[in-house]
Design an enzyme around this catalytic site. Structure first.
Site, PDB file in Angstrom:
ATOM      1  N   GLN A 108      57.120  40.140  55.805  1.00 38.05           N
ATOM      2  CA  GLN A 108      56.611  41.275  55.027  1.00 38.05           C
ATOM      3  C   GLN A 108      56.826  42.562  55.814  1.00 38.05           C
ATOM      4  O   GLN A 108      56.136  42.830  56.792  1.00 38.05           O
ATOM      5  CB  GLN A 108      55.125  41.100  54.714  1.00 38.05           C
ATOM      6  CG  GLN A 108      54.566  42.219  53.849  1.00 38.05           C
ATOM      7  CD  GLN A 108      53.051  42.185  53.766  1.00 38.05           C
ATOM      8  OE1 GLN A 108      52.350  42.326  54.767  1.00 38.05           O
ATOM      9  NE2 GLN A 108      52.528  41.987  52.564  1.00 38.05           N
ATOM     10  N   TYR A 178      48.555  50.642  50.335  1.00 37.80           N
ATOM     11  CA  TYR A 178      49.328  50.936  51.535  1.00 37.80           C
ATOM     12  C   TYR A 178      50.440  51.949  51.203  1.00 37.80           C
ATOM     13  O   TYR A 178      50.558  52.431  50.080  1.00 37.80           O
ATOM     14  CB  TYR A 178      49.907  49.656  52.115  1.00 37.80           C
ATOM     15  CG  TYR A 178      48.909  48.779  52.839  1.00 37.80           C
ATOM     16  CD1 TYR A 178      47.756  49.304  53.408  1.00 37.80           C
ATOM     17  CD2 TYR A 178      49.119  47.406  52.958  1.00 37.80           C
ATOM     18  CE1 TYR A 178      46.841  48.498  54.081  1.00 37.80           C
ATOM     19  CE2 TYR A 178      48.213  46.592  53.623  1.00 37.80           C
ATOM     20  CZ  TYR A 178      47.074  47.138  54.183  1.00 37.80           C
ATOM     21  OH  TYR A 178      46.182  46.342  54.842  1.00 37.80           O
ATOM     22  N   ARG A 226      55.594  42.708  46.569  1.00 37.75           N
ATOM     23  CA  ARG A 226      54.161  42.425  46.377  1.00 37.75           C
ATOM     24  C   ARG A 226      53.542  43.643  45.696  1.00 37.75           C
ATOM     25  O   ARG A 226      53.523  44.739  46.260  1.00 37.75           O
ATOM     26  CB  ARG A 226      53.500  42.138  47.720  1.00 37.75           C
ATOM     27  CG  ARG A 226      52.026  41.758  47.633  1.00 37.75           C
ATOM     28  CD  ARG A 226      51.638  40.990  48.896  1.00 37.75           C
ATOM     29  NE  ARG A 226      50.215  40.815  49.102  1.00 37.75           N
ATOM     30  CZ  ARG A 226      49.446  39.896  48.497  1.00 37.75           C
ATOM     31  NH1 ARG A 226      49.986  39.085  47.600  1.00 37.75           N
ATOM     32  NH2 ARG A 226      48.166  39.794  48.776  1.00 37.75           N
ATOM     33  N   ARG A 323      43.353  32.056  52.387  1.00 44.25           N
ATOM     34  CA  ARG A 323      42.158  31.442  52.984  1.00 44.25           C
ATOM     35  C   ARG A 323      42.121  29.928  52.806  1.00 44.25           C
ATOM     36  O   ARG A 323      41.691  29.207  53.706  1.00 44.25           O
ATOM     37  CB  ARG A 323      40.899  32.094  52.400  1.00 44.25           C
ATOM     38  CG  ARG A 323      40.633  33.480  52.961  1.00 44.25           C
ATOM     39  CD  ARG A 323      39.496  34.185  52.263  1.00 44.25           C
ATOM     40  NE  ARG A 323      39.861  34.551  50.910  1.00 44.25           N
ATOM     41  CZ  ARG A 323      39.049  35.216  50.082  1.00 44.25           C
ATOM     42  NH1 ARG A 323      37.835  35.553  50.474  1.00 44.25           N
ATOM     43  NH2 ARG A 323      39.448  35.540  48.876  1.00 44.25           N
ATOM     44  N   CYS A 349      33.510  32.399  52.414  1.00 41.63           N
ATOM     45  CA  CYS A 349      32.496  33.147  53.170  1.00 41.63           C
ATOM     46  C   CYS A 349      33.040  34.482  53.668  1.00 41.63           C
ATOM     47  O   CYS A 349      32.269  35.353  54.092  1.00 41.63           O
ATOM     48  CB  CYS A 349      31.999  32.321  54.345  1.00 41.63           C
ATOM     49  SG  CYS A 349      33.280  31.987  55.580  1.00 41.63           S
ATOM     50  N   CYS A 364      37.776  30.782  61.110  1.00 45.65           N
ATOM     51  CA  CYS A 364      37.471  30.093  59.859  1.00 45.65           C
ATOM     52  C   CYS A 364      36.164  29.331  60.025  1.00 45.65           C
ATOM     53  O   CYS A 364      35.943  28.681  61.045  1.00 45.65           O
ATOM     54  CB  CYS A 364      38.597  29.131  59.498  1.00 45.65           C
ATOM     55  SG  CYS A 364      38.314  28.223  57.949  1.00 45.65           S
TER      56      CYS A 364
END
Length: 679
Positions: A108, A178, A226, A323, A349, A364
């Site tokens: 990216q 961004y 993206r 995640r 979370c 994590c």
């Protein structure tokens, strides 16, 4: 024979063929060092490639020089660099590891809010127009046309280096507010030259970047985009606006669309636990209706079932996750093998995002290996007899890892169910059920002697003669010294835990009936929550003492149909809640009528009211039929200290350790993993 899933079918992005449709979204990991690839970063991505993911994206790879700068935006400090050929060897090591483990890699190319033309210039917050820059950035300076041309060249040079480093595809980030996103958006682009105004002119910088990338890296080197397809910003792009961008980007050479939403400063919650699973899939579906190239759906996709449904129903061609792949790198392999039930689910979370957003290393709550330097479990040199006391998250993880390494493990808990504090937490937050269920399943794979309803004594351990003792008793609830605390209308964490475990905390037929119902349905937290939604034992007028994480969770769980007040001695509600969740949590409480009394002390609890005193000296009375105490936890070292006097090799983990560190599930699981790895 494993079932055939649409998610596991191959797909092509331009000339790049992927083995399946599982895509690891770009994200900052903060696992690099001074913008260079490290072994930890390589190992992190290699594990997810080995776990079966089809395409992995290295996020936040800066195309402009950030050496020896002090970025305002914290996530830029731990970014990767590609502004010089010196980065190519490290990046090649990363792409080689991904390829050797059976996956494809994407780079990216990125600029967030800050930029400089070269190392002789200062780093500045810049954008298409003067104005606020987004998260952490109060003001940006407008770029000149000359500077825009130089920036375009930086992206093209980055593309050339990405190809030389072995990446299979690159990505341009046109979302979340961004740099390129701010050019594309009418919310932030107020220019009236060739780079602003109409959609075509706002898109000019992107088209010129694509052309420069193709010129320098080769026209056959695939590029994806993206996009924040719905910006949720005043005057910003909507889905209908984004649909108009699609043919422009396709004509320019983009081979796939990775769909996200929002700006970082958007008022709408985007990724935290209060956002429903798959909340923005329909937006990706809208883009797919007009796109001629593959569309990837992302954001809050945290189960195999949802991912499969998305591609099977044709709402998107691929599914992006971050995640969930942090929580379980073996997500794709487990699904392909026909065992999606074995996937370790993300509990949403947001502790990982909290960390990287402020420039800390990735972590994590359910997968301690992410932040650990200890590596995967390996057989112990010598098998030991291990006693683990306490079957909460820390104790279960310690038992699991120790057993994986070949130790003879006995896991004790005085409760009737595995989970410890997770049992009550699951009633307040149903996502926690995922973790308890996973541990039950995993512990059953190993010859662990699980002894529930057992309070460990010194005599018991003397008879057992363990080589190692791991004590994971959880924290001791803080109970304030307030008149009336022992009243029938007051519930402490001890009372709530007892009730959920099926024990009546107070005398009376209704208490007994409530506890009995909880005991019968303890495996169904949703049912217990439903029972507790009635105005017994938690009645209509509720006061929660303590406005931290626990108090907010309780208020959130009981606010429907009740008059709820949170009393907090400090000036800030949710001070121990991370930045990803806190504002949303407080906004939800306020919008549901929860009264927030900060800088306030409880002076006395009476059967129908709570007397308070505020920091300014004023006093008041809050009507209350039920009072729940949720101030926090103290260290609980009583058993540990007793055992230290009689036994060698006694270890304390979890909430009982105390200290300045916030201690919740993440810290308990980390402690359990580390002690399981080192004994």
């Amino acid at each position: 024979m494993a079932k055939e899933y649409k998610l596991m079918e191959p797909i092509k992005l331009g000339n790049l063929e992927l083995k399946n449709r599982v895509y690891m979204l770009p994200m900052s990991t903060e696992l690099g060092e001074n913008y260079h690839v490290t072994d930890r970063l390589v190992n992190f991505y290699a594990a997810r490639a080995k776990g079966g993911t089809g395409l992995l994206t290295l996020g936040t790879v800066m195309v402009s020089n950030f050496y020896d700068t002090k970025p305002q935006y914290p996530s830029q400090k731990g970014a990767m660099g590609i502004w010089d050929d010196e980065f190519i060897p490290g990046l090649k090591k990363l792409t080689s590891a991904i390829r050797e483990n059976g996956a494809k890699s994407c780079c990216q190319l990125e600029l967030c809010y800050e930029w400089r033309r070269d190392g002789s210039y200062p780093l500045e917050a810049v954008g298409p127009s003067v104005g606020r820059g987004g998260a952490f950035i109060a003001q940006v300076r407008e770029l000149t046309v000359e500077e825009i041309k130089i920036m375009i060249g930086h992206f093209g040079d980055g593309a050339r280096r990405a190809r030389e480093a072995g990446f299979d595809i690159i990505q341009l980030h046109l979302g979340i507010g961004y740099m390129l996103s701010r050019f594309v958006s009418p919310h932030s682009n107020k220019r009236n030259d060739e780079y602003g105004g109409s959609l075509e002119r706002r898109m000019r910088i992107v088209q010129e970047i694509i052309a420069d990338c193709q010129k320098k890296a080769g026209a056959d080197f695939p590029i994806m985009a993206r996009l924040s397809a719905e910006e949720y910003m005043p005057g910003g792009n909507t889905v209908e606006d984004t649909k108009k961008m699609v043919p422009i980007l396709e004509k320019a050479g983009i081979v796939a669309f990775d769909i996200q939403v929002g700006f970082h400063e958007s008022p709408k919650p985007l990724v935290n636990q209060f956002v429903p699973s798959g909340a923005f899939v329909d937006i990706a579906h809208e883009i797919k209706k007009v796109a001629k190239i593959p569309v990837i759906a992302g954001y809050r996709i945290d189960s195999f079932e949802l991912a499969e449904q998305i591609v099977e129903q044709g709402k998107a061609d691929m599914v992006g996750m971050a995640r969930q792949l942090i929580a379980d790198p073996e997500f794709a392999n487990k699904a392909k093998a026909g065992h999606p039930e074995e996937i370790r689910r993300c509990i949403v979370c947001s502790r990982c995002l909290d960390a990287v957003f402020v420039g800390k290393g990735l972590c994590c709550s359910v997968n301690a290996r992410v932040a650990s330097t200890l590596g995967p479990p390996v057989p112990a040199k010598k098998s030991k007899k291990v006693a683990v006391i306490g079957a909460g998250p820390g104790g279960m993880e310690a038992a699991r890892v120790a057993a994986m390494r070949g130790h003879d493990v006995t896991l004790f808990d005085k409760g009737s169910h595995l989970g410890g504090s997770l049992v009550l937490a699951s009633v307040l937050n149903h996502k926690m059920v995922r973790l308890t269920s996973w541990y039950k399943q995993e512990l059953a794979k190993y010859p662990i002697n699980i002894r529930l309803n057992t309070e460990v004594t010194q005599a018991m351990l003397e008879q057992m003669k363990p080589d190692e003792i791991i004590v994971s008793p959880g924290g001791e609830p803080i109970i304030p010294n307030v008149p009336g605390l022992n009243g029938k209308n007051v519930l402490t964490p001890i009372d709530l835990k007892s009730m959920v475990a099926g024990k009546a905390p107070k005398k009376g037929l209704l208490w007994f009936g409530t506890a009995l119902g909880a005991k019968m349905f303890i495996g169904n937290p949703e049912f217990v929550s439903k029972v507790l939604s009635f105005h017994w034992p938690v009645k209509k007028r509720l006061v929660v003492i303590g406005g931290g994480f626990a108090g907010c969770e309780i208020a959130n769980s009981f606010m429907k149909g009740r008059e709820v007040t949170i009393i907090e001695e400090s000036k800030r509600i949710g001070s121990d809640i991370g930045m990803i969740d806190r504002k949303t949590q407080v906004d939800i409480l306020k919008s549901n009528g929860v009264k927030l009394e900060t800088l306030t002390k409880v002076k006395e609890i009476k059967p129908k009211e709570v007397k308070i005193e505020r920091a300014d000296g004023s006093t008041g009375v809050i009507p209350a039929d039920t009072v729940i105490v949720a101030i926090g936890l103290n260290e609980n070292r009583k058993l540990y200290n007793q055992l230290l006097k009689k036994f060698k090799n006694v270890h304390l983990i979890g909430d009982a350790v105390g200290g300045d560190e916030i201690r919740r599930t993440k810290e308990a699981v980390r402690d359990g993993y580390e002690i399981g790895m080192t004994i």
